[in-house]
Design a protein around this motif. Structure first.
Motif, PDB file in Angstrom:
ATOM      1  N   ARG A 174      45.277   8.956  12.599  1.00 30.81           N
ATOM      2  CA  ARG A 174      45.992   9.854  13.495  1.00 30.81           C
ATOM      3  C   ARG A 174      46.515   9.165  14.732  1.00 30.81           C
ATOM      4  NH1 ARG A 174      44.318  14.723  17.482  1.00 30.81           N
ATOM      5  NH2 ARG A 174      43.818  12.897  18.724  1.00 30.81           N
ATOM      6  N   ASP A 175      45.758   8.226  15.270  1.00 31.62           N
ATOM      7  CA  ASP A 175      46.160   7.581  16.511  1.00 31.62           C
ATOM      8  C   ASP A 175      46.805   6.217  16.296  1.00 31.62           C
ATOM      9  OD1 ASP A 175      45.511   9.596  18.415  1.00 31.62           O
ATOM     10  OD2 ASP A 175      43.401   9.192  18.025  1.00 31.62           O
ATOM     11  N   GLY A 241      50.911  11.973  13.722  1.00 32.41           N
ATOM     12  CA  GLY A 241      49.787  12.750  13.238  1.00 32.41           C
ATOM     13  C   GLY A 241      50.139  13.548  12.005  1.00 32.41           C
ATOM     14  N   LYS A 243      50.043  13.280   8.082  1.00 31.19           N
ATOM     15  CA  LYS A 243      49.413  12.485   7.037  1.00 31.19           C
ATOM     16  C   LYS A 243      50.424  12.120   5.947  1.00 31.19           C
ATOM     17  CE  LYS A 243      44.900  14.689   7.743  1.00 31.19           C
ATOM     18  NZ  LYS A 243      43.824  15.507   7.116  1.00 31.19           N
ATOM     19  N   TYR A 248      49.399  18.201   8.542  1.00 32.21           N
ATOM     20  CA  TYR A 248      49.353  17.899   9.965  1.00 32.21           C
ATOM     21  C   TYR A 248      47.921  17.660  10.439  1.00 32.21           C
ATOM     22  CZ  TYR A 248      54.235  19.419  10.253  1.00 32.21           C
ATOM     23  OH  TYR A 248      55.592  19.536  10.101  1.00 32.21           O
ATOM     24  N   ASP A 249      47.792  16.645  11.291  1.00 34.97           N
ATOM     25  CA  ASP A 249      46.486  16.227  11.805  1.00 34.97           C
ATOM     26  C   ASP A 249      46.413  16.508  13.303  1.00 34.97           C
ATOM     27  OD1 ASP A 249      43.996  15.156  11.766  1.00 34.97           O
ATOM     28  OD2 ASP A 249      44.598  13.092  11.358  1.00 34.97           O
ATOM     29  N   PHE A 250      46.868  17.703  13.698  1.00 36.30           N
ATOM     30  CA  PHE A 250      46.831  18.099  15.101  1.00 36.30           C
ATOM     31  C   PHE A 250      46.798  19.622  15.154  1.00 36.30           C
ATOM     32  CE2 PHE A 250      51.238  17.017  13.902  1.00 36.30           C
ATOM     33  CZ  PHE A 250      51.854  18.265  13.986  1.00 36.30           C
ATOM     34  N   PRO A 275      47.949  13.153  19.173  1.00 35.44           N
ATOM     35  CA  PRO A 275      48.122  11.784  18.678  1.00 35.44           C
ATOM     36  C   PRO A 275      48.689  10.856  19.749  1.00 35.44           C
ATOM     37  CG  PRO A 275      48.824  13.351  17.015  1.00 35.44           C
ATOM     38  CD  PRO A 275      48.549  14.145  18.259  1.00 35.44           C
TER      39      PRO A 275
END
Length: 621
Positions: A174-175, A241, A243, A248-250, A275
């Motif tokens: 993610r970061d 962010g 994938k 979505y990773d947020f 992110p």
């Protein structure tokens, strides 16, 4: 005689954006050698935007200048004497490089400075000079991708480079700022037949090699270690962010934020962890606001999640509530989401309005289609930026666009429609107003679009520049007349109060208008001896822009060869809306001063007009 005294002296709030491709704008060199170096073909500078030049731009009603190509992007000119690393031609498009392959967001293109060591000071001086001349400054931000060799020499203390802290052992985190092709090294794309970097000139870095291990995803999303030649291989995709599977990773914005304020959006993100790429671009935007920049044009905004735009734009608007935020979005289904949820001020109206208008200009479309588009946009029309040219589109006067018949004159009725049909801002591309045809073959890419990749001069624009006098002294009579037409139309767009009013479409039918009670024919809508009436109607676009005390009738005729006679007929409902009662009304064409009469009787209003090929009228009642 034009009737400029009918216009107010101060802008009424409808923006006009002038896009100046900074590298080309002030260049007086006329060599235009294919793949020419900066010494061969010359280059424009920040200092070329003198007070006189800026007043010439402002004359077009300009409120904002979009200085394109300012952030430091990859170039092939050697600036190692200034501590700048040389860029590899194998991953640079053209000799001068793409302005959308940014290598240092905290600096500016050294090509544009008289003294590259003082390039940032020279740009901030241009910002001040632009403000002094009554206009605001827009620059590009390209959040979707950066140059493959991104490395900032000028970043503030505490700021890390994109990718500097990435974990390159995984495809995604993610970061991480980038995505990685783990286990594979980057390979330069296989060239098209006949293509050679720098036109084949020998150069120590031009060896079909570029060191990148592991390979990163390419800017347009290619996940191959060796992208295709048509991929955006000079850039790498930024991770927000999202994938690899698209999830979505947020934290997602709740749907009710479609209707929430900037302050509420900012408050939503204030306690959220986002992110790392989001934070980096926020810091970049705020840095340039501190330097005096007034807004941004966002490249390929729809390739970045809407939530990021909520986060970024609310941060910007808290710092500068008047910041001008313009985004390149091409999916009409997403327009409202990027405006309402992403908090964009303006979006390109390309896929529907521009693309339809282009077909009409080329003689193949129906004018009434534009009214259908406007009807669908009524809730967001003031957010949809109109244009006829920009750096991505063909020049109107190019052979591929206009052919050999209409040339730049084809743009005249389209300009009237595009600039006056709605409350939307208008964008003009430098050289458009003098009929630049984009025919120069400068190296990378094909003619018909003025090259954004190579050094060169822009001939019609250079004739207006007149060796730095910016007085149009070398323009032909037709070029001078075209620029004068642009000035007249854009003054109406920027200054006339009706342009912030409502819109009433008028459609022409290929039959006759009859009295609604008796059925008696009273007026022929279209009269043409040469072509059938249906075709004549299709080549007309007409509407009224109005407020409580202002009414402006606009009619544009797109036929390139034939004149027509027509009657504009207003129905009882339209007359009531426009507050026109029985009697005669004097209309004055704001473009020519010609008078026209509107006669209202028996609940119908009729104005007879005769239009030459490609003529427009803008009649104030």
């Amino acid at each position: 005689m034009k009737v400029e005294h009918l216009l107010p002296t101060k802008p009424q709030g409808k923006p006009v954006v002038y896009q100046a491709f900074t590298r080309l704008f002030g260049n007086t060199n006329t060599t235009n050698k294919p793949w020419g170096t900066i010494d061969d073909n010359g280059v424009g500078k920040f200092s070329d935007f003198t007070d006189t030049a800026l007043q010439g731009i402002k004359e077009l009603g300009t409120t904002h200048i979009w200085y394109t190509g300012v952030p430091h992007h990859d170039v092939t000119t050697d600036y190692s004497a200034y501590g700048i690393t040389n860029d590899d031609p194998d991953v640079v498009k053209g000799r001068a490089g793409s302005p959308y392959a940014v290598k240092d967001y905290y600096s500016v293109n050294p090509d544009l400075a008289d003294d590259p060591a003082k390039r940032l000071q020279e740009f901030t001086a241009l910002i001040a000079r632009t403000h002094k001349n009554g206009m605001q400054v827009i620059i590009d931000i390209v959040p979707n991708h950066v140059a493959r060799n991104y490395h900032s020499l000028a970043k503030p203390e505490g700021i890390s480079d994109f990718g500097e802290q990435d974990d390159t052992t995984v495809e995604y985190d993610r970061d991480n700022n980038f995505y990685y092709v783990v286990g594979s090294d980057f390979q330069v794309p296989l060239p098209l037949d006949g293509y050679q970097p720098l036109g084949g000139e020998a150069y120590y870095l031009s060896d079909a090699q570029f060191a990148e291990s592991p390979a990163k995803w390419t800017g347009n999303g290619s996940r191959q270690a060796q992208p295709d030649f048509y991929d955006w291989y000079e850039t790498v995709k930024v991770n927000y962010g999202v994938k690899p599977d698209g999830s979505y990773d947020f934290v997602r914005l709740p749907e009710q934020y479609l209707h929430h304020s900037i302050q509420q959006h900012a408050a939503f993100w204030s306690d959220k962890t986002v992110p790392d790429s989001w934070v980096k671009f926020r810091d970049i935007a705020l840095y340039w606001l501190d330097k005096g920049v007034d807004g941004f044009r966002y490249d390929m905004a729809e390739m970045v999640p809407v939530e990021f735009w909520s986060y970024l734009n609310s941060s910007i608007k808290l710092k500068n509530p008047q910041a001008f935020l313009l985004a390149e979005v091409y999916n009409p289904d997403m327009y409202r989401r990027y405006i309402q949820m992403g908090k964009m001020d303006y979006l390109y109206d390309k896929v529907e309005f521009y693309d339809t208008l282009k077909v009409i200009m080329q003689g193949n479309g129906k004018g009434k289609t534009l009214h259908q588009i406007q009807a669908n946009h009524q809730d967001i029309e003031q957010h949809m930026l109109h244009f006829l040219e920009n750096h991505d589109e063909q020049r109107i006067a190019s052979d591929d666009f206009a052919g050999k018949v209409g040339g730049a004159q084809m743009g005249k009725p389209a300009l009237v429609v595009s600039a006056l049909i709605s409350r939307s801002p208008t964008l003009l591309y430098f050289g458009q107003e003098v009929g630049e045809d984009g025919s120069e073959d400068l190296g990378f890419g094909n003619p018909s679009r003025t090259s954004i990749f190579d050094y060169g001069g822009v001939p019609a624009h250079q004739r207006w520049m007149n060796n730095g006098k910016f007085d149009g002294g070398q323009l032909s009579a037709s070029e001078t007349a075209l620029r004068s037409f642009y000035i007249d139309v854009m003054k109406i767009s920027a200054f006339h109060p009706a342009m912030l009013g409502d819109y009433m479409p008028l459609n022409f039918k290929a039959d006759q208008i009859s009295d609604p009670q008796t059925g008696e024919v009273i007026k022929s809508v279209i009269r043409s001896e040469i072509e059938i009436e249906t075709e004549s109607a299709d080549k007309l676009v007409a509407f009224v822009r109005y407020t409580d005390n202002q009414r402006v009738l606009v009619v544009s005729h797109f036929d390139q060869l034939r004149a027509i006679n027509l009657a504009v007929v207003l129905t009882a409902v339209q007359l009531e809306t426009l507050k026109l009662t029985s009697g005669g009304y004097l209309g004055v064409d704001l473009l020519t001063g010609t008078e026209h009469s509107l006669i209202v009787e028996e609940a119908l209003g009729v104005m007879e007009l005769s239009l030459e090929p490609m003529q427009s009228v803008v009649i104030q009642l």
